[in-house]
Motif scaffolding. Structure first.
Motif, short mmCIF file in Angstrom:
data_model
loop_
_atom_site.label_atom_id
_atom_site.label_comp_id
_atom_site.label_asym_id
_atom_site.label_seq_id
_atom_site.Cartn_x
_atom_site.Cartn_y
_atom_site.Cartn_z
N UNK A 162 0.84 -1.20 0.00
CA UNK A 162 0.00 0.00 0.00
C UNK A 162 0.87 1.25 0.00
N UNK A 163 0.33 2.33 -0.54
CA UNK A 163 0.94 3.64 -0.48
C UNK A 163 0.14 4.45 0.54
N UNK A 164 0.81 5.02 1.54
CA UNK A 164 0.13 5.76 2.60
C UNK A 164 0.60 7.20 2.66
N UNK A 165 -0.35 8.12 2.81
CA UNK A 165 -0.02 9.52 3.05
C UNK A 165 0.12 9.68 4.56
N UNK A 166 1.33 9.96 5.00
CA UNK A 166 1.63 10.05 6.43
C UNK A 166 0.85 11.21 7.05
N UNK A 167 0.29 10.94 8.21
CA UNK A 167 -0.51 11.93 8.91
C UNK A 167 -1.98 11.88 8.54
N UNK A 168 -2.31 11.14 7.47
CA UNK A 168 -3.71 11.06 7.02
C UNK A 168 -4.22 9.64 6.87
N UNK A 169 -3.34 8.69 6.56
CA UNK A 169 -3.79 7.34 6.26
C UNK A 169 -3.02 6.30 7.08
N UNK A 170 -3.73 5.22 7.45
CA UNK A 170 -3.11 4.08 8.10
C UNK A 170 -3.69 2.81 7.52
N UNK A 171 -3.03 1.67 7.80
CA UNK A 171 -3.49 0.37 7.33
C UNK A 171 -3.41 -0.62 8.48
N UNK A 172 -4.50 -1.34 8.70
CA UNK A 172 -4.52 -2.46 9.64
C UNK A 172 -5.19 -3.62 8.91
N UNK B 236 -7.91 -1.09 13.79
CA UNK B 236 -7.63 0.34 13.94
C UNK B 236 -8.72 1.19 13.31
N UNK B 237 -9.38 0.65 12.30
CA UNK B 237 -10.42 1.39 11.60
C UNK B 237 -11.70 1.53 12.44
N UNK C 149 -9.03 9.82 15.88
CA UNK C 149 -8.43 11.14 15.64
C UNK C 149 -7.02 11.06 15.06
N UNK C 150 -6.48 9.85 14.88
CA UNK C 150 -5.10 9.69 14.41
C UNK C 150 -4.98 9.58 12.89
N UNK C 151 -6.10 9.53 12.18
CA UNK C 151 -6.05 9.36 10.74
C UNK C 151 -7.34 9.88 10.11
N UNK C 152 -7.29 10.12 8.82
CA UNK C 152 -8.50 10.49 8.07
C UNK C 152 -9.06 9.29 7.33
N UNK C 153 -8.15 8.43 6.83
CA UNK C 153 -8.57 7.24 6.09
C UNK C 153 -7.84 6.03 6.66
N UNK C 154 -8.60 4.96 6.92
CA UNK C 154 -8.02 3.71 7.41
C UNK C 154 -8.35 2.61 6.41
N UNK C 155 -7.33 1.87 6.01
CA UNK C 155 -7.51 0.79 5.06
C UNK C 155 -7.38 -0.55 5.77
N UNK C 156 -8.06 -1.56 5.22
CA UNK C 156 -7.91 -2.92 5.70
C UNK C 156 -7.96 -3.86 4.52
#
Length: 135
Positions: free
Chosen positions: A103-113, A118-119, A126-133
């Motif tokens: 995955x490609x993640x924009x730091x400060x806005x996106x995370x992946x679990x 985490x989603x 409050x730690x991300x705008x978009x969470x992927x799974x």
């Protein structure tokens, strides 16, 4: 009791309990604003697997650390910065179709679990705008 554990695990999840060993040499962003560190933790003995996660250190925010990626480890893992704020994480086994967790993640806005904990977490919203799974 089962209901309480289900609610706690799904809605009060954090990455705070992760304890593992460093996996790769840390990778700094182009202007050294961030550093990405990968960690791993084996589980389940001989028949188990390996969990892998990536923590990003924010050097302009008093070295704040945020976990941005969590997944089962595959045989091909690497990290690289595509831009100052874009981290590409490659996690795949080229011999197994549909095994990619890259995955490609924009730091400060996106995370992946991988499993989406985490989603769903109320504590992490409050730690991300978009969470992927993985789906």
């Amino acid at each position: 009791m089962f209901l309480g554990l289900f609610v706690y695990r799904n809605y009060f999840f954090t990455f705070d309990s992760l304890k593992g060993e460093s996996y790769l040499i840390p990778v700094s962003s182009p202007t050294m604003k961030y550093t990405a560190n990968a960690y791993y933790m084996p589980y389940g003995g001989a028949a188990g697997g390996v969990k892998i996660w990536v923590d990003v250190t924010y050097h302009d925010e008093n070295d704040k650390i945020q976990t941005v990626y969590y997944s089962e480890a595959k045989s091909g893992f690497s990290m690289s910065w595509n831009d100052e704020d874009i981290l590409y994480i490659k996690n795949e086994n080229s011999e197994v179709p549909n095994s990619s967790r890259s995955i490609m993640l924009e730091i400060g806005k996106e995370i992946y679990h991988e499993y989406g904990l985490a989603c769903k977490s109320w504590l992490m919203k409050d730690e991300y705008e978009i969470c992927y799974q993985y789906e």
